[in-house]
Design a protein around this motif. Structure first.
Motif, PDB file in Angstrom:
ATOM      1  N   GLY A 142       0.847  -1.170   0.108  1.00 45.99           N
ATOM      2  CA  GLY A 142      -0.033   0.190   0.126  1.00 45.99           C
ATOM      3  C   GLY A 142       0.886   1.130   0.153  1.00 45.99           C
ATOM      4  N   THR A 143       0.185   2.296  -0.085  1.00 41.40           N
ATOM      5  CA  THR A 143       0.840   3.648  -0.219  1.00 41.40           C
ATOM      6  C   THR A 143       0.593   4.559   0.887  1.00 41.40           C
ATOM      7  N   PRO A 144       1.274   5.531   1.241  1.00 40.62           N
ATOM      8  CA  PRO A 144       0.926   6.007   2.597  1.00 40.62           C
ATOM      9  C   PRO A 144      -0.226   6.816   2.722  1.00 40.62           C
ATOM     10  N   ARG A 145      -0.828   6.875   3.965  1.00 45.62           N
ATOM     11  CA  ARG A 145      -2.147   7.397   4.072  1.00 45.62           C
ATOM     12  C   ARG A 145      -2.193   8.919   3.957  1.00 45.62           C
ATOM     13  N   ARG A 146      -3.296   9.359   3.111  1.00 42.62           N
ATOM     14  CA  ARG A 146      -3.311  10.789   2.899  1.00 42.62           C
ATOM     15  C   ARG A 146      -3.887  11.468   4.199  1.00 42.62           C
ATOM     16  N   THR A 147      -3.303  12.693   4.193  1.00 40.87           N
ATOM     17  CA  THR A 147      -3.697  13.640   5.308  1.00 40.87           C
ATOM     18  C   THR A 147      -4.584  14.676   4.657  1.00 40.87           C
ATOM     19  N   GLY A 148      -5.194  15.442   5.427  1.00 45.50           N
ATOM     20  CA  GLY A 148      -6.236  16.420   4.813  1.00 45.50           C
ATOM     21  C   GLY A 148      -5.600  17.538   4.048  1.00 45.50           C
ATOM     22  N   ASN A 149      -4.472  17.558   4.267  1.00 44.94           N
ATOM     23  CA  ASN A 149      -3.612  18.740   3.594  1.00 44.94           C
ATOM     24  C   ASN A 149      -2.688  18.189   2.398  1.00 44.94           C
ATOM     25  N   ALA A 150      -3.213  16.769   1.726  1.00 41.66           N
ATOM     26  CA  ALA A 150      -2.517  16.307   0.798  1.00 41.66           C
ATOM     27  C   ALA A 150      -2.721  16.846  -0.371  1.00 41.66           C
ATOM     28  N   SER A 151      -1.634  16.837  -1.421  1.00 38.41           N
ATOM     29  CA  SER A 151      -1.685  17.591  -2.787  1.00 38.41           C
ATOM     30  C   SER A 151      -2.229  16.179  -3.664  1.00 38.41           C
ATOM     31  N   THR A 152      -3.434  16.326  -3.838  1.00 40.05           N
ATOM     32  CA  THR A 152      -4.009  14.983  -4.648  1.00 40.05           C
ATOM     33  C   THR A 152      -4.190  14.991  -6.169  1.00 40.05           C
ATOM     34  N   GLY A 153      -3.898  16.153  -6.542  1.00 38.78           N
ATOM     35  CA  GLY A 153      -4.255  16.301  -8.090  1.00 38.78           C
ATOM     36  C   GLY A 153      -2.971  15.469  -8.875  1.00 38.78           C
ATOM     37  N   THR A 154      -3.201  15.555 -10.143  1.00 37.79           N
ATOM     38  CA  THR A 154      -2.290  14.904 -11.123  1.00 37.79           C
ATOM     39  C   THR A 154      -1.953  16.101 -12.562  1.00 37.79           C
ATOM     40  N   PHE A 155      -1.018  15.796 -12.886  1.00 36.72           N
ATOM     41  CA  PHE A 155      -0.773  16.530 -14.122  1.00 36.72           C
ATOM     42  C   PHE A 155       0.042  15.565 -15.237  1.00 36.72           C
ATOM     43  N   THR A 156      -0.594  15.394 -16.288  1.00 40.42           N
ATOM     44  CA  THR A 156      -0.154  14.632 -17.305  1.00 40.42           C
ATOM     45  C   THR A 156       0.373  15.440 -18.645  1.00 40.42           C
ATOM     46  N   THR A 157       1.603  14.972 -19.040  1.00 41.99           N
ATOM     47  CA  THR A 157       2.140  15.684 -20.016  1.00 41.99           C
ATOM     48  C   THR A 157       2.374  14.580 -21.360  1.00 41.99           C
ATOM     49  N   ARG A 158       1.990  14.998 -22.416  1.00 45.87           N
ATOM     50  CA  ARG A 158       1.840  13.834 -23.612  1.00 45.87           C
ATOM     51  C   ARG A 158       3.107  14.210 -24.522  1.00 45.87           C
ATOM     52  N   CYS A 159       4.019  13.445 -24.410  1.00 49.09           N
ATOM     53  CA  CYS A 159       5.227  13.671 -24.993  1.00 49.09           C
ATOM     54  C   CYS A 159       5.726  12.609 -26.368  1.00 49.09           C
ATOM     55  N   GLY A 160       4.581  11.773 -26.372  1.00 51.23           N
ATOM     56  CA  GLY A 160       4.971  10.743 -27.608  1.00 51.23           C
ATOM     57  C   GLY A 160       5.902   9.608 -26.975  1.00 51.23           C
ATOM     58  N   VAL A 161       6.214   8.622 -27.933  1.00 54.62           N
ATOM     59  CA  VAL A 161       6.884   7.516 -27.629  1.00 54.62           C
ATOM     60  C   VAL A 161       8.346   7.354 -28.138  1.00 54.62           C
ATOM     61  N   ASN A 162       8.824   8.396 -28.709  1.00 53.50           N
ATOM     62  CA  ASN A 162      10.013   8.268 -29.534  1.00 53.50           C
ATOM     63  C   ASN A 162       9.738   7.556 -30.915  1.00 53.50           C
TER      64      ASN A 162
ATOM     65  N   GLU B 223       3.382   6.937 -20.795  1.00 53.02           N
ATOM     66  CA  GLU B 223       2.490   8.027 -19.894  1.00 53.02           C
ATOM     67  C   GLU B 223       3.418   8.707 -19.153  1.00 53.02           C
ATOM     68  N   ILE B 224       3.489   9.972 -18.924  1.00 50.43           N
ATOM     69  CA  ILE B 224       4.218  10.819 -18.174  1.00 50.43           C
ATOM     70  C   ILE B 224       3.335  11.511 -17.292  1.00 50.43           C
TER      71      ILE B 224
END
Length: 493
Positions: A208-228, A322-323
């Motif tokens: 498992g992963t660490p338990r989140r606190t109320g102040n967690a930064s829960t977002g995600t940012f995806t950058t699409r750069c191809g597969v070379n 996927e980045i």
């Protein structure tokens, strides 16, 4: 990549390194959990030699202490010169390994051949190079630890000592290339059958992963750069060997910034263009290629870093890359600094041990159950091979690089998700590379159609040597946008 101090772990602990990289399948598709695991036809004269004695040869590879990882305080004016000398150490090991591979017959006839003709001269060259490193540091006003002189001597490792994960490796193996090498593989330097496992027979090991606190930064940012797909490759590594052609001794895929080689500078990065859809993302994301050793050749068959150094077979382009940046489970993140350089994993775990290993191998459909560090997975029909990486998510708040390319960043505590004292949480770069790999076949202890990650020749193409490199370069306020997205709990692209 740099070498590590010799800190070995038991096989269960090694497996735990991989287990910390958990992926969860959610309703919106593949959802990344935060990663907090800690843990880069041959020429007959150079790689074939006399193959008749190869299967019985006991010496598998050359093992040398890592100098670069011990250089934690190099004055800025001396760093480029020191980097060149460290690259010389890598080149010396590569040349010694090539000689080792090409003289199996002489080794069988003379028990002292390796010591007298290979390791002895190598040690002398290393001692002279380390002394030049000392002079460069002291001339720039720095201090040199004389204990580093003791790192000059190298040793050899036998076929049952070459697995950083603690397993045993066999002697000669036969591959589809139809040639017999001392330690397997189409070029005679791996991989071997013991480097593979049927993933359906591996017990679930993802933690498992660490338990989140109320102040967690829960977002995600995806950058699409191809597969070379445009095949932007080279065998340089501007982070660890600036100004040195073929400093990596293996081939990299590059996505993102399109002007990265050994001679690139920060100014070059800003002018480099990008393969990313977000034109503000000029970051460089690069990793060693994966090849199928099915007897075929690729464009670099006779080139440095390619076939001349044991990296042979057909290069596979990922079918997905996927980045994604993720936040911290315990607090907000600060924006990544411009030109931050980060290496995750260790290209030299075969001789260094797994202290800095951060390789994660799995198969589609198994990622939330099984993650492997010291074995390549054999995936069932319809499933693809997955390499995943989770970079260090803590930054010292001051430096964009360090002398050993590690101490300016750190992993958060795997249990709590908290950064070490004095470090700040930054967006954590995670990468997932998917490959359509023809499944290897193992019969009678021998592997056919093996696949392997490119690496330094003496590292024997072990799966634990997988690694990934990153240089953060952004414009138009993108670094702040990524941090703000994570801190607000948004899913951005």
């Amino acid at each position: 990549m740099g070498r590590n101090t010799r800190k070995r772990r038991t096989p269960p602990a090694t497996k735990a390194l991989a287990a910390a990289a958990a992926l969860a399948l959610g309703g919106g598709g593949l959802i990344w959990a935060n990663f907090y695991a800690s843990a880069h036809e041959p020429d007959q004269r150079a790689w074939g030699g006399n193959q008749t004695k190869a299967a019985t040869a006991q010496v598998a590879t050359v093992s040398c202490p890592d100098v670069g990882q011990r250089l934690t305080n190099v004055p800025e004016p001396a760093r480029q010169g020191v980097a060149r000398e460290l690259a010389s150490l890598d080149r010396q090991i590569t040349e010694a390994y090539a000689r080792l591979a090409a003289t199996r017959d002489a080794q069988a006839k003379d028990p002292g051949f390796v010591r007298n003709a290979i390791v002895g001269p190598l040690n002398e060259k290393r001692a002279a190079t380390i002394d030049r490193i000392r002079l460069g540091i002291q001339r720039a006003g720095g201090s040199f630890d004389d204990a580093l002189k003791q790192l000059a001597p190298c040793a050899t490792r036998s076929t049952n000592q070459t697995d950083a994960g603690g397993g045993q490796q066999g002697g000669g193996q036969q591959n589809n290339g139809g040639r017999q090498g001392g330690i397997g593989g189409q070029a005679g330097n791996g991989p071997v059958a013991a480097d593979f496992v049927d993933i359906t027979k591996v017990a679930p090991n993802v933690q498992g992963t660490p338990r989140r606190t109320g102040n967690a930064s829960t977002g995600t940012f995806t950058t699409r750069c191809g597969v070379n797909a445009n095949k932007n490759h080279n065998t340089d590594n501007v982070i660890v060997a600036p100004g040195v052609t073929n400093g990596a001794h293996h081939l990299h895929d590059y996505v993102g910034n399109q002007k990265v080689d050994a001679f690139a500078s920060n100014q070059t990065f800003l002018q480099g263009g990008t393969s990313c859809r977000n034109r503000g993302d000029l970051s460089s994301y690069y990793w060693p290629v994966v090849r199928v050793q099915d007897g075929t050749r690729d464009f670099d068959q006779n080139a440095d870093g390619g076939g001349k150094e044991g990296n042979v077979g057909r290069i596979l382009t990922p079918v997905q890359a996927e980045i994604k940046y993720v936040g911290s489970p315990v607090g907000k993140v600060v924006a990544m600094p411009q030109f931050l350089r980060v290496i995750t994993g260790d290209a030299k775990t075969t001789t260094n041990g797994p202290a800095n290993a951060n390789a994660h191998w799995s198969c589609t459909g198994f990622e939330n159950k099984v993650q492997l560090t010291d074995r390549y997975p054999i995936c069932p029909q319809g499933s693809k091979v997955v390499r995943s990486f989770a970079f260090q998510s803590c930054w010292d708040g001051q430096n964009t690089d360090s002398a050993n390319h590690r101490t300016h960043v750190a992993f958060a505590d795997p249990a709590s998700g908290v950064c070490p004292n004095g470090f700040k949480a930054i967006p954590q770069l995670t990468m997932r590379l998917v490959y359509a790999v023809p499944p290897p076949v193992i019969r009678n202890g021998q592997v056919r159609n093996a696949y392997a990650v490119d690496g330094f020749p003496e590292q024997l193409h072990k799966p634990a040597t997988d690694h990934d490199d990153f240089i953060s370069v952004t414009r138009n306020g993108l670094a702040d946008k990524i941090a703000n997205c994570l801190n607000r709990g948004q899913n951005c692209a």
